[in-house]
Scaffold this motif. Structure first.
Motif, PDB file in Angstrom:
ATOM      1  N   LEU A 141       0.810  -1.223   0.000  1.00  0.00           N
ATOM      2  CA  LEU A 141       0.000   0.000   0.000  1.00  0.00           C
ATOM      3  C   LEU A 141       0.844   1.274   0.000  1.00  0.00           C
ATOM      4  O   LEU A 141       0.383   2.340  -0.375  1.00  0.00           O
ATOM      5  CB  LEU A 141      -0.940  -0.010   1.216  1.00  0.00           C
ATOM      6  CG  LEU A 141      -2.119   0.955   1.197  1.00  0.00           C
ATOM      7  CD1 LEU A 141      -2.965   0.806  -0.055  1.00  0.00           C
ATOM      8  CD2 LEU A 141      -2.982   0.759   2.423  1.00  0.00           C
TER       9      LEU A 141
ATOM     10  N   LYS B 150       0.962   3.387  -3.703  1.00  0.00           N
ATOM     11  CA  LYS B 150      -0.441   3.271  -4.110  1.00  0.00           C
ATOM     12  C   LYS B 150      -0.619   3.227  -5.630  1.00  0.00           C
ATOM     13  O   LYS B 150      -1.456   2.501  -6.149  1.00  0.00           O
ATOM     14  CB  LYS B 150      -1.250   4.428  -3.514  1.00  0.00           C
ATOM     15  CG  LYS B 150      -2.727   4.055  -3.370  1.00  0.00           C
ATOM     16  CD  LYS B 150      -3.587   5.228  -3.009  1.00  0.00           C
ATOM     17  CE  LYS B 150      -3.391   5.652  -1.575  1.00  0.00           C
ATOM     18  NZ  LYS B 150      -4.329   6.730  -1.214  1.00  0.00           N
TER      19      LYS B 150
ATOM     20  N   GLN C 113      -7.005   1.776   6.032  1.00  0.00           N
ATOM     21  CA  GLN C 113      -6.558   0.863   4.964  1.00  0.00           C
ATOM     22  C   GLN C 113      -7.696   0.547   4.005  1.00  0.00           C
ATOM     23  O   GLN C 113      -7.518   0.572   2.781  1.00  0.00           O
ATOM     24  CB  GLN C 113      -6.059  -0.451   5.566  1.00  0.00           C
ATOM     25  CG  GLN C 113      -4.685  -0.389   6.167  1.00  0.00           C
ATOM     26  CD  GLN C 113      -4.360  -1.658   6.948  1.00  0.00           C
ATOM     27  OE1 GLN C 113      -4.960  -2.714   6.715  1.00  0.00           O
ATOM     28  NE2 GLN C 113      -3.433  -1.553   7.879  1.00  0.00           N
TER      29      GLN C 113
ATOM     30  N   GLN D  27      -8.338   3.362   1.695  1.00  0.00           N
ATOM     31  CA  GLN D  27      -7.293   3.491   0.674  1.00  0.00           C
ATOM     32  C   GLN D  27      -7.461   2.439  -0.421  1.00  0.00           C
ATOM     33  O   GLN D  27      -7.311   2.740  -1.599  1.00  0.00           O
ATOM     34  CB  GLN D  27      -5.912   3.392   1.328  1.00  0.00           C
ATOM     35  CG  GLN D  27      -5.595   4.627   2.168  1.00  0.00           C
ATOM     36  CD  GLN D  27      -4.261   4.532   2.888  1.00  0.00           C
ATOM     37  OE1 GLN D  27      -3.893   3.490   3.400  1.00  0.00           O
ATOM     38  NE2 GLN D  27      -3.523   5.621   2.925  1.00  0.00           N
TER      39      GLN D  27
END
Length: 317
Positions: A204, A207, A247, A250
């Motif tokens: 992550l 991204k 999270q 995202q």
């Protein structure tokens, strides 16, 4: 057989109750002091209630929504006693968390299940447990090891494929994840698999790369296996509380998500996050995990979960 399943469910519920002890002590004891400590329902009562729910990791937005619903019900039903609000509160949360009957549609169709999430949340283990459970329902399952950035992920998934007795499609560490998915789609079609379970990388921190990778994987699935039903599950670690919500938000920016798997709920003080995630993202919690065993991953049941969160078993007294 039904007796065995019922016994498993009962065993799971008692372990869930035990796993959520810390969360329950945070929430239930605070709530009880409010419901029994106030003589009338007023602004102070609602403020105290708000504070307990926010501290229980339900988050500000979710708590505000629950309080608004509670205020409306209190008004509608002309409730005067604070103690009567306890059951109302539980009912509101249960209704909010109820999982639709169609939530597990993928089980009844030829499906590709894309499993996403950051490293360390229990993603590969979740896939292994799901594979074993689906295999026990006489489904033909294939796994795809598309987290090619970690050799350990490929090894771990291979181990699970052996344990579950299902096929695995894997390449070398560093291979193109979309190429693994391409091979897996071909294998799923030629071997007439019911369900293809795909592990993915969880980097992550980069991204843009992750977004490109997941988009590429989706394009491959849609092009090579258009007849398959696509389910995307995000695995989140229940012990991380509000971080899990961050999270999920995202990942939601880079991928459609159809369900949440909340792991490591055994022993967490942050179990209330399940309510926040479901409420704020509008994505149902479909599975919860409370341990290492295959049967420790179960379909989410709102009644059982909320009862385990709010009820006060004798050992808590």
């Amino acid at each position: 057989m039904r007796g065995v399943i019922m016994g498993e469910k009962k065993g799971f519920f008692s372990r869930l109750v035990s796993g959520l002890t810390k969360t329950r002590k945070n929430i239930a004891s605070g709530l009880d002091s409010i419901f029994h400590g106030f003589s009338k329902i007023d602004d102070d009562f609602y403020e105290e209630l708000e504070e307990i729910l926010i501290m229980g990791d339900l988050g500000v937005d979710t708590t505000m929504n629950i309080i608004e619903d509670l205020q409306a019900r209190v008004k509608e039903e002309h409730i005067k006693e604070p103690a009567e609000c306890r059951q109302l509160l539980i009912d509101i949360i249960k209704k909010q968390m109820a999982v639709d009957e169609t939530a597990y549609e993928y089980e009844n169709r030829t499906s590709v299940v894309l499993v996403i999430g950051v490293n360390g949340v229990g993603k590969t283990t979740t896939i292994g447990k799901l594979a074993a459970q689906l295999k026990s329902q006489n489904k033909k399952v294939i796994m795809a090891a598309a987290d090619t950035f970690r050799a350990a992920a490929i090894e771990q998934l291979t181990e699970w494929s052996n344990r579950a007795g299902v096929d695995i499609i894997a390449q070398q560490e560093g291979s193109d994840p979309a190429a693994v998915i391409y091979d897996a789609c071909q294998a799923a079609k030629s071997r007439h698999a019911d369900i293809l379970l795909c592990d993915t990388a969880g980097r992550l921190h980069n991204k843009k790369n992750l977004m490109n990778e997941l988009s590429k994987i989706r394009r491959v699935i849609e092009r090579e296996f258009p007849e398959a039903y696509l389910e995307t599950l995000i695995v989140l670690d229940g012990t991380t509380g509000q971080n899990a919500l961050v999270q999920a938000k995202q990942f939601k920016e880079v991928s459609d998500i159809s369900g949440i798997v909340l792991t490591k709920l055994d022993g967490t003080a942050k179990g209330g996050i399940a309510i926040a995630i479901q409420s704020e993202l509008g994505i149902p919690v479909k599975y919860i995990g409370i341990g290492e065993k295959i049967e420790d991953l179960q379909k989410f049941d709102a009644d059982s979960f909320v009862n385990a969160l709010f009820e006060k078993p004798e050992e808590d007294e």
